[in-house]
Each structure stands twice: as structure tokens, then as C-alpha cells.
Motif scaffolding. Structure first.
Motif, PDB file in Angstrom:
ATOM      1  N   GLN A 109       0.495  -1.509  -0.040  1.00 49.54           N
ATOM      2  CA  GLN A 109      -0.168  -0.335  -0.273  1.00 49.54           C
ATOM      3  C   GLN A 109       0.738   1.488  -0.304  1.00 49.54           C
ATOM      4  N   GLU A 110       1.947   1.286   0.633  1.00 49.14           N
ATOM      5  CA  GLU A 110       2.924   2.370   0.963  1.00 49.14           C
ATOM      6  C   GLU A 110       3.332   2.482  -0.428  1.00 49.14           C
ATOM      7  N   SER A 111       3.807   1.881  -1.740  1.00 47.26           N
ATOM      8  CA  SER A 111       4.727   2.260  -2.904  1.00 47.26           C
ATOM      9  C   SER A 111       2.944   2.367  -4.024  1.00 47.26           C
ATOM     10  N   THR A 112       2.041   1.707  -3.297  1.00 47.39           N
ATOM     11  CA  THR A 112       0.930   1.763  -4.611  1.00 47.39           C
ATOM     12  C   THR A 112       0.461   3.489  -4.209  1.00 47.39           C
ATOM     13  N   ALA A 113       0.827   4.410  -2.982  1.00 47.57           N
ATOM     14  CA  ALA A 113       0.725   5.717  -3.028  1.00 47.57           C
ATOM     15  C   ALA A 113       1.221   6.224  -3.210  1.00 47.57           C
ATOM     16  N   LEU A 127      -6.129  -7.723  -2.665  1.00 41.53           N
ATOM     17  CA  LEU A 127      -7.084  -7.081  -2.893  1.00 41.53           C
ATOM     18  C   LEU A 127      -6.411  -5.635  -2.128  1.00 41.53           C
ATOM     19  N   LEU A 128      -5.531  -5.999  -1.160  1.00 41.41           N
ATOM     20  CA  LEU A 128      -5.448  -5.402  -0.653  1.00 41.41           C
ATOM     21  C   LEU A 128      -4.012  -4.943  -0.782  1.00 41.41           C
ATOM     22  N   ARG A 129      -3.194  -4.995  -2.352  1.00 41.52           N
ATOM     23  CA  ARG A 129      -2.101  -4.374  -3.257  1.00 41.52           C
ATOM     24  C   ARG A 129      -2.776  -4.181  -4.694  1.00 41.52           C
ATOM     25  N   GLY A 130      -1.634  -2.842  -5.006  1.00 44.85           N
ATOM     26  CA  GLY A 130      -2.181  -2.111  -6.237  1.00 44.85           C
ATOM     27  C   GLY A 130      -1.531  -3.390  -7.148  1.00 44.85           C
ATOM     28  N   GLU A 131      -1.973  -3.369  -7.861  1.00 47.74           N
ATOM     29  CA  GLU A 131      -1.157  -3.500  -9.351  1.00 47.74           C
ATOM     30  C   GLU A 131      -1.127  -2.938 -10.173  1.00 47.74           C
ATOM     31  N   LEU A 132      -0.186  -2.729 -11.373  1.00 43.39           N
ATOM     32  CA  LEU A 132       0.584  -1.969 -11.973  1.00 43.39           C
ATOM     33  C   LEU A 132       0.177  -3.073 -13.397  1.00 43.39           C
ATOM     34  N   ILE A 133      -0.993  -2.326 -14.472  1.00 50.27           N
ATOM     35  CA  ILE A 133      -1.072  -3.949 -15.450  1.00 50.27           C
ATOM     36  C   ILE A 133      -0.635  -3.367 -17.076  1.00 50.27           C
ATOM     37  N   LEU A 192       8.206   3.827 -11.730  1.00 53.86           N
ATOM     38  CA  LEU A 192       8.408   2.995 -10.408  1.00 53.86           C
ATOM     39  C   LEU A 192       9.781   3.246 -10.496  1.00 53.86           C
ATOM     40  N   ALA A 193      10.813   3.462 -11.063  1.00 52.06           N
ATOM     41  CA  ALA A 193      11.913   4.579 -10.264  1.00 52.06           C
ATOM     42  C   ALA A 193      11.387   5.750  -9.596  1.00 52.06           C
ATOM     43  N   VAL A 194      10.578   6.845  -9.919  1.00 45.00           N
ATOM     44  CA  VAL A 194      10.811   7.600 -10.529  1.00 45.00           C
ATOM     45  C   VAL A 194       9.696   7.731  -8.789  1.00 45.00           C
ATOM     46  N   ALA A 195       9.144   7.039  -8.587  1.00 39.98           N
ATOM     47  CA  ALA A 195       8.903   7.224  -7.364  1.00 39.98           C
ATOM     48  C   ALA A 195       9.428   6.209  -6.092  1.00 39.98           C
ATOM     49  N   GLU A 196      10.579   5.541  -6.514  1.00 47.78           N
ATOM     50  CA  GLU A 196      11.311   5.077  -5.678  1.00 47.78           C
ATOM     51  C   GLU A 196      11.108   4.114  -5.463  1.00 47.78           C
ATOM     52  N   ILE A 197      10.086   3.037  -5.983  1.00 45.56           N
ATOM     53  CA  ILE A 197       9.736   1.958  -5.368  1.00 45.56           C
ATOM     54  C   ILE A 197      11.335   0.350  -5.970  1.00 45.56           C
ATOM     55  N   ALA A 232      12.836  -3.070  -6.139  1.00 40.37           N
ATOM     56  CA  ALA A 232      12.062  -4.715  -6.926  1.00 40.37           C
ATOM     57  C   ALA A 232      11.684  -5.188  -5.495  1.00 40.37           C
ATOM     58  N   SER A 233      12.553  -5.384  -4.101  1.00 41.39           N
ATOM     59  CA  SER A 233      12.420  -6.118  -3.353  1.00 41.39           C
ATOM     60  C   SER A 233      10.894  -5.724  -3.099  1.00 41.39           C
ATOM     61  N   GLU A 234      10.080  -4.295  -3.671  1.00 36.48           N
ATOM     62  CA  GLU A 234       8.496  -4.355  -3.089  1.00 36.48           C
ATOM     63  C   GLU A 234       7.948  -4.649  -3.608  1.00 36.48           C
ATOM     64  N   ILE A 235       8.475  -5.085  -5.249  1.00 36.90           N
ATOM     65  CA  ILE A 235       7.120  -5.946  -5.896  1.00 36.90           C
ATOM     66  C   ILE A 235       7.360  -6.876  -6.209  1.00 36.90           C
ATOM     67  N   ASP A 236       6.164  -7.746  -6.684  1.00 43.34           N
ATOM     68  CA  ASP A 236       5.683  -9.264  -6.763  1.00 43.34           C
ATOM     69  C   ASP A 236       5.374  -9.512  -7.970  1.00 43.34           C
ATOM     70  N   ASN A 237       5.743 -10.309  -8.390  1.00 47.31           N
ATOM     71  CA  ASN A 237       5.478 -10.132  -9.708  1.00 47.31           C
ATOM     72  C   ASN A 237       4.476 -11.654  -9.990  1.00 47.31           C
ATOM     73  N   GLN A 238       3.216 -11.518 -10.551  1.00 53.30           N
ATOM     74  CA  GLN A 238       2.151 -12.322  -9.982  1.00 53.30           C
ATOM     75  C   GLN A 238       1.961 -12.555 -11.679  1.00 53.30           C
ATOM     76  N   GLU A 239       2.478 -14.723 -12.092  1.00 50.05           N
ATOM     77  CA  GLU A 239       2.056 -14.645 -13.049  1.00 50.05           C
ATOM     78  C   GLU A 239       0.328 -15.590 -14.138  1.00 50.05           C
ATOM     79  N   ASP A 240      -0.538 -15.267 -12.606  1.00 51.65           N
ATOM     80  CA  ASP A 240      -1.573 -16.097 -13.059  1.00 51.65           C
ATOM     81  C   ASP A 240      -2.575 -15.645 -12.557  1.00 51.65           C
ATOM     82  N   LEU A 241      -3.175 -14.312 -12.883  1.00 59.07           N
ATOM     83  CA  LEU A 241      -3.694 -13.155 -13.057  1.00 59.07           C
ATOM     84  C   LEU A 241      -4.467 -14.031 -14.308  1.00 59.07           C
ATOM     85  N   THR A 242      -6.360 -13.548 -14.263  1.00 54.25           N
ATOM     86  CA  THR A 242      -6.858 -13.529 -15.346  1.00 54.25           C
ATOM     87  C   THR A 242      -7.511 -12.412 -15.382  1.00 54.25           C
TER      88      THR A 242
END
Length: 245
Positions: free
Chosen positions: A7-11, A201-207, A220-225, A227-237
């Protein structure tokens, strides 16, 4: 491609998008922003956490208390829970004899293809009616006791009419603006799956697609986020979006 953010990264990313003055459009039914380029083409989608509101001016992220219900329904299985600011305060799992064991097909789908109902079929249909009455009774209790800001739901088109046409009324309409379709494949609904859906649902998602990867990474770089804060999700539909309309 999907990137899940705490959530902090989403904000932080939301503030960055606003500071760049992108042309954006908010889709309430998907609780996400669409980012457009100068020609009006869609570039990125940014889904917000279910506990976030989206005011017109969001230079500072001050979130209000959000109460919500998560409702997961499949043939013969349902998990439902009441949440306050991301915390599950009550839940219930329902199971019903709705599936023909030999064919592995729900009684509802079977009747659409075969027609006549025999004794076993009538039992399954009776269980189906009771199944949705129990779901709506629990929903009624949540809506009667609490102010509900959002309703996150995963349910197939086949089952939606049974939810809304139950003798026990659903405490919201099919077009209720609080409805939010869960954009994720949901496994057989049990309590652990309910909690997993809530964590998602509690996490933000960049698609975005591969063509927009450079833009996504720059934001993501400008927002200073990191790689350790990012979760790569492959099974979303988009099953959660398109399963009922």
C-alpha cells in the motif's frame, strides 16, 4: 504483465502519476486508473487497493475507514467474509450438493443441456436454492450490522441469477456501484482462499503489456519503488471481471 505493490508503494506511485499529469480515467467497477498517451491510447492500468478511495485531488493519501465484504461463489462452494480496513472480523463457508458426481457438472448446467429432472436432480436443485438463501442471509446480517463501502465478488454468469433471484433478497442490486469484480482466478472457496483474495485486494496492481515496460519501469523508479517491494504475479486473469456482466 502484472506488478503487485504494497500500500505505501501504491500511494507513492499514485502521487507520481498525478505529478506527471497523465491523462487518466477512473473505472469504479474495476477500481483502477487507465493511463492514456497524448493520442488517447490506453497505456497502463493501475488497480488500487480495496481500502483506498480515489478522490479528485489526491496529492496526499489520507484513506478513510473502509468496510467491505468479499464473496466467492462456485458450484456448491462459497466463502464470504466481512472486513474492516483489511482485517477479517467474520467469515462463513457454505457447501452444497450441487454437482453431479459422475459427470462433474453442476446441476444447473446439466438441466440446460438435458432438460428433465429426476429425483437426484430435484435434491440437488433443492440444495441449490438453500445454498443461495444461506448466502443472502449472511449478507443481510453484514449489511444490517455494518456500513458496507465495497463488495468484492467472484461468481460465474451461470450462478449470478440464483444469487439475485433467491427468496432471501440480496442486500444490493446487480448494478450497485459498490460492487468490485475480483480480477483473479479463484480456487475452490474455503477460508484460506478468502484470505488469499483479501491479501491480493489489499495490494495495488500495475498492469501493462511488454511495449509499455519502459514506461512502467520509469514510473516505478521515479516513485522510488525498489524491486524488493514488487511482486510479479503470473496467474492473474480477467475472469473476475468478465465472469458476469
Amino acid at each position: 504483465m502484472n506488478r503487485l505493490l504494497p500500500q505505501e508503494s501504491t500511494a507513492a506511485l499514485l502521487r507520481t502519476i498525478q505529478n506527471f499529469a497523465f491523462r487518466t480515467e477512473y473505472e469504479p467497477e474495476k477500481h483502477r486508473l487507465i493511463l492514456y498517451d497524448e493520442a488517447g491510447n490506453e497505456q497502463l492500468y493501475f488497480r488500487l487497493p480495496i481500502t483506498f478511495t480515489y478522490p479528485a485531488n489526491c496529492s496526499a493519501i489520507d484513506q478513510e475507514n473502509i468496510n467491505y465484504v468479499i464473496l466467492l461463489i462456485q458450484s456448491g462452494n462459497c466463502a464470504i467474509g466481512y472486513f474492516e480496513n483489511g482485517v477479517n472480523l467474520d467469515h462463513k463457508v457454505f457447501r452444497s450438493y450441487m454437482v453431479r458426481k459422475k459427470q462433474g457438472k453442476s446441476q444447473i448446467k446439466y438441466l440446460k443441456t438435458k432438460g428433465k429432472s429426476r429425483a437426484g436432480s430435484r435434491v440437488r436443485l433443492g440444495e441449490t436454492v438453500e445454498f443461495f438463501e444461506n448466502i443472502n442471509e449472511r449478507l443481510q446480517s453484514y449489511f444490517g450490522e455494518h456500513k458496507i463501502n465495497r463488495i468484492a465478488i467472484s461468481c460465474s454468469k451461470t450462478l449470478i441469477p440464483y444469487l439475485y433471484n433467491s427468496k432471501v433478497a440480496t442486500p444490493f442490486t446487480k448494478n450497485d456501484p459498490r460492487l468490485f469484480k475480483i480480477p483473479k482466478h479463484i480456487h475452490t472457496p474455503i477460508y484460506e482462499v478468502l484470505l488469499d483474495a483479501n491479501r491480493f485486494l489489499l495490494r495495488g496492481e500495475l498492469i501493462y503489456d511488454e511495449k509499455q515496460q519502459e514506461l512502467a519501469e520509469s514510473l516505478l523508479a521515479v516513485a522510488e519503488i525498489t524491486a524488493s517491494e514488487i511482486d510479479n504475479q503470473e496467474d492473474l486473469t480477467d475472469e473476475g471481471y468478465d465472469s458476469w456482466e
